[in-house]
Design a protein around this motif. Structure first.
Motif, PDB file in Angstrom:
ATOM      1  N   HIS A  11       0.841  -1.194   0.000  1.00 13.40           N
ATOM      2  CA  HIS A  11       0.000   0.000   0.000  1.00 13.40           C
ATOM      3  C   HIS A  11       0.882   1.251   0.000  1.00 13.40           C
ATOM      4  O   HIS A  11       1.976   1.255   0.561  1.00 13.40           O
ATOM      5  CB  HIS A  11      -0.917  -0.017   1.233  1.00 13.40           C
ATOM      6  CG  HIS A  11      -1.974   1.055   1.182  1.00 13.40           C
ATOM      7  ND1 HIS A  11      -3.076   0.979   0.355  1.00 13.40           N
ATOM      8  CD2 HIS A  11      -2.075   2.225   1.830  1.00 13.40           C
ATOM      9  CE1 HIS A  11      -3.816   2.065   0.512  1.00 13.40           C
ATOM     10  NE2 HIS A  11      -3.230   2.846   1.406  1.00 13.40           N
ATOM     11  N   GLY A  46      -4.880   6.742   5.425  1.00  7.66           N
ATOM     12  CA  GLY A  46      -5.995   6.164   6.171  1.00  7.66           C
ATOM     13  C   GLY A  46      -5.594   5.699   7.557  1.00  7.66           C
ATOM     14  O   GLY A  46      -4.457   5.880   8.006  1.00  7.66           O
ATOM     15  N   GLY A  47      -6.553   5.059   8.221  1.00  7.93           N
ATOM     16  CA  GLY A  47      -6.400   4.722   9.632  1.00  7.93           C
ATOM     17  C   GLY A  47      -5.324   3.685   9.913  1.00  7.93           C
ATOM     18  O   GLY A  47      -4.646   3.755  10.951  1.00  7.93           O
ATOM     19  N   ILE A  48      -5.156   2.713   9.013  1.00  4.69           N
ATOM     20  CA  ILE A  48      -4.130   1.695   9.275  1.00  4.69           C
ATOM     21  C   ILE A  48      -2.746   2.314   9.116  1.00  4.69           C
ATOM     22  O   ILE A  48      -1.816   2.005   9.877  1.00  4.69           O
ATOM     23  CB  ILE A  48      -4.325   0.459   8.361  1.00  4.69           C
ATOM     24  CG1 ILE A  48      -5.710  -0.149   8.611  1.00  4.69           C
ATOM     25  CG2 ILE A  48      -3.251  -0.598   8.653  1.00  4.69           C
ATOM     26  CD1 ILE A  48      -6.082  -1.273   7.648  1.00  4.69           C
ATOM     27  N   LEU A  49      -2.604   3.233   8.161  1.00  2.00           N
ATOM     28  CA  LEU A  49      -1.347   3.983   8.044  1.00  2.00           C
ATOM     29  C   LEU A  49      -1.100   4.806   9.312  1.00  2.00           C
ATOM     30  O   LEU A  49       0.030   4.856   9.819  1.00  2.00           O
ATOM     31  CB  LEU A  49      -1.374   4.894   6.821  1.00  2.00           C
ATOM     32  CG  LEU A  49      -1.250   4.193   5.465  1.00  2.00           C
ATOM     33  CD1 LEU A  49      -1.501   5.183   4.327  1.00  2.00           C
ATOM     34  CD2 LEU A  49       0.118   3.540   5.305  1.00  2.00           C
ATOM     35  N   ARG A 102      -8.632   9.753   5.003  1.00  3.93           N
ATOM     36  CA  ARG A 102      -9.847   9.124   5.521  1.00  3.93           C
ATOM     37  C   ARG A 102      -9.571   8.480   6.882  1.00  3.93           C
ATOM     38  O   ARG A 102      -8.466   8.568   7.405  1.00  3.93           O
ATOM     39  CB  ARG A 102     -10.416   8.136   4.516  1.00  3.93           C
ATOM     40  CG  ARG A 102      -9.632   6.862   4.305  1.00  3.93           C
ATOM     41  CD  ARG A 102     -10.371   6.018   3.285  1.00  3.93           C
ATOM     42  NE  ARG A 102      -9.943   4.628   3.312  1.00  3.93           N
ATOM     43  CZ  ARG A 102     -10.621   3.635   2.755  1.00  3.93           C
ATOM     44  NH1 ARG A 102     -11.755   3.876   2.125  1.00  3.93           N
ATOM     45  NH2 ARG A 102     -10.169   2.403   2.815  1.00  3.93           N
ATOM     46  N   ASP A 103     -10.606   7.883   7.446  1.00  3.75           N
ATOM     47  CA  ASP A 103     -10.499   7.248   8.774  1.00  3.75           C
ATOM     48  C   ASP A 103     -10.049   8.259   9.825  1.00  3.75           C
ATOM     49  O   ASP A 103      -9.186   7.966  10.675  1.00  3.75           O
ATOM     50  CB  ASP A 103      -9.522   6.060   8.736  1.00  3.75           C
ATOM     51  CG  ASP A 103      -9.894   5.009   7.694  1.00  3.75           C
ATOM     52  OD1 ASP A 103     -11.104   4.882   7.374  1.00  3.75           O
ATOM     53  OD2 ASP A 103      -8.979   4.318   7.207  1.00  3.75           O
ATOM     54  N   THR A 130     -11.192   5.231  -1.130  1.00  7.25           N
ATOM     55  CA  THR A 130      -9.881   4.615  -0.886  1.00  7.25           C
ATOM     56  C   THR A 130      -8.847   4.957  -1.958  1.00  7.25           C
ATOM     57  O   THR A 130      -9.185   5.195  -3.123  1.00  7.25           O
ATOM     58  CB  THR A 130     -10.026   3.082  -0.804  1.00  7.25           C
ATOM     59  OG1 THR A 130      -8.726   2.515  -0.531  1.00  7.25           O
ATOM     60  CG2 THR A 130     -10.524   2.485  -2.111  1.00  7.25           C
ATOM     61  N   ALA A 131      -7.572   4.877  -1.526  1.00 10.90           N
ATOM     62  CA  ALA A 131      -6.444   4.996  -2.457  1.00 10.90           C
ATOM     63  C   ALA A 131      -6.257   3.719  -3.265  1.00 10.90           C
ATOM     64  O   ALA A 131      -5.684   3.752  -4.360  1.00 10.90           O
ATOM     65  CB  ALA A 131      -5.166   5.284  -1.664  1.00 10.90           C
ATOM     66  N   ARG A 132      -6.727   2.581  -2.705  1.00  5.76           N
ATOM     67  CA  ARG A 132      -6.496   1.284  -3.365  1.00  5.76           C
ATOM     68  C   ARG A 132      -7.119   1.279  -4.756  1.00  5.76           C
ATOM     69  O   ARG A 132      -8.294   1.608  -4.925  1.00  5.76           O
ATOM     70  CB  ARG A 132      -7.085   0.139  -2.534  1.00  5.76           C
ATOM     71  CG  ARG A 132      -6.103  -0.437  -1.539  1.00  5.76           C
ATOM     72  CD  ARG A 132      -6.759  -1.459  -0.638  1.00  5.76           C
ATOM     73  NE  ARG A 132      -7.678  -0.809   0.292  1.00  5.76           N
ATOM     74  CZ  ARG A 132      -8.989  -0.974   0.290  1.00  5.76           C
ATOM     75  NH1 ARG A 132      -9.567  -1.775  -0.571  1.00  5.76           N
ATOM     76  NH2 ARG A 132      -9.739  -0.332   1.173  1.00  5.76           N
TER      77      ARG A 132
HETATM   78  O1  LIG Z   1      -7.447   1.873   1.700  1.00  4.67           O
HETATM   79  C1  LIG Z   1      -6.902   2.960   1.995  1.00  4.67           C
HETATM   80  O2  LIG Z   1      -7.046   3.989   1.331  1.00  4.67           O
HETATM   81  C2  LIG Z   1      -6.031   2.999   3.229  1.00  4.67           C
HETATM   82  C3  LIG Z   1      -6.813   2.960   4.487  1.00  4.67           C
HETATM   83  O3  LIG Z   1      -8.010   3.059   4.535  1.00  4.67           O
HETATM   84  C4  LIG Z   1      -6.059   2.790   5.752  1.00  4.67           C
HETATM   85  O4  LIG Z   1      -4.847   3.036   5.799  1.00  4.67           O
HETATM   86  O5  LIG Z   1      -6.716   2.430   6.739  1.00  4.67           O
END
Ligand SMILES: O=C([O-])CC(=O)C(=O)O
Ligand SMILES: [Mg+2]
Length: 221
Positions: free
Chosen positions: A63, A92-95, A114-115, A135-137
């Motif tokens: 990612h 996002g939140g996991i980052l 986001r998040d 999402t960026a994905r």
């Molecule tokens: O899918 C994404 O854009 C990344 C994302 O939400 C995360 O980092 O939580």
């Protein structure tokens, strides 16, 4: 000066004072448009840079920004160049979680994120152009990591000092960082003295004379 005491000195000034110091040295002034996305009022640190671009047709990889997060530490601010795009999230939140685990100080993004509730719950500062769920994905890919990037028209090199707050963003070349913060501290002290007079009985037009506000050095610009 150690890097942590340098950052402590930057934490005692704001983006406006740093911008004035940059002006004084003929360096690019601070910029607006990058705002705190939840409560945190300011962040200061050494830039860890990430450049993004629209996703091509190759296979999916790690990612975006994960490699930058993995190289960050407790003095880092992750700086994400998504070319000012506001139609897709670049963080996002996991980052945010990964960055908190590295001890990073925050993210500054020329784009939207986001998040946000996850970042707030983690206490992780986000400075960006706004927020969006998309999402960026599948939409973005990483163009570079550790290379110079452009944020709201400012060039940011890996290791530059970035200071972002409710006013905007200032970027200081690492080689000029001690000089700039010395001037910014002097500007801050001068403005506090003027404000003290204004709180007292001084006339605003006298206390806030441009020549005085600028200080002796700037008059020669
Ligand atoms: O899918 C994404 O854009 C990344 C994302 O939400 C995360 O980092 O939580
Ligand atoms: Mg997420």
């Amino acid at each position: 000066m150690s890097s942590s005491s340098l950052l402590d000195r930057y934490a005692a000034v704001d983006s406006a004072a740093v911008s004035d110091a940059l002006d004084q040295l003929g360096l690019p002034a601070g910029v607006g448009g990058i705002r705190p996305i939840w409560g945190t009022a300011s962040v200061v640190g050494f830039a860890v840079t990430v450049g993004l671009e629209p996703r091509g047709s190759g296979p999916a990889g790690a990612h975006i920004a994960t490699t930058a997060v993995e190289t960050s530490d407790s003095e880092s601010v992750i700086v994400v160049d998504n070319q000012g795009r506001t139609d897709v999230s670049c963080w996002g939140g996991i980052l945010s979680l990964g960055a908190v685990q590295r001890g990073a100080r925050g993210v500054v993004a020329d784009g939207v994120c986001r998040d946000i509730a996850e970042a707030r719950d983690l206490g992780f500062p986000i400075f960006a152009r706004g927020a969006i769920p998309a999402t960026a994905r599948g939409r973005l890919q990483q163009r570079s990591c550790g290379e110079p990037v452009a944020i709201a028209g400012l060039t940011v090199h890996q290791g530059d000092v970035v200071i972002a707050d409710e006013t905007g963003l200032a970027v200081v070349p690492r080689a000029r960082a001690e000089e700039v913060v010395g001037i910014a501290a002097a500007i801050t002290a001068r403005e506090r003295a003027i404000a003290l007079e204004v709180r007292g009985s001084a006339r605003l037009s006298t206390a806030m004379h441009d020549a005085r506000l600028a200080g002796a050095q700037e008059l020669t610009r």
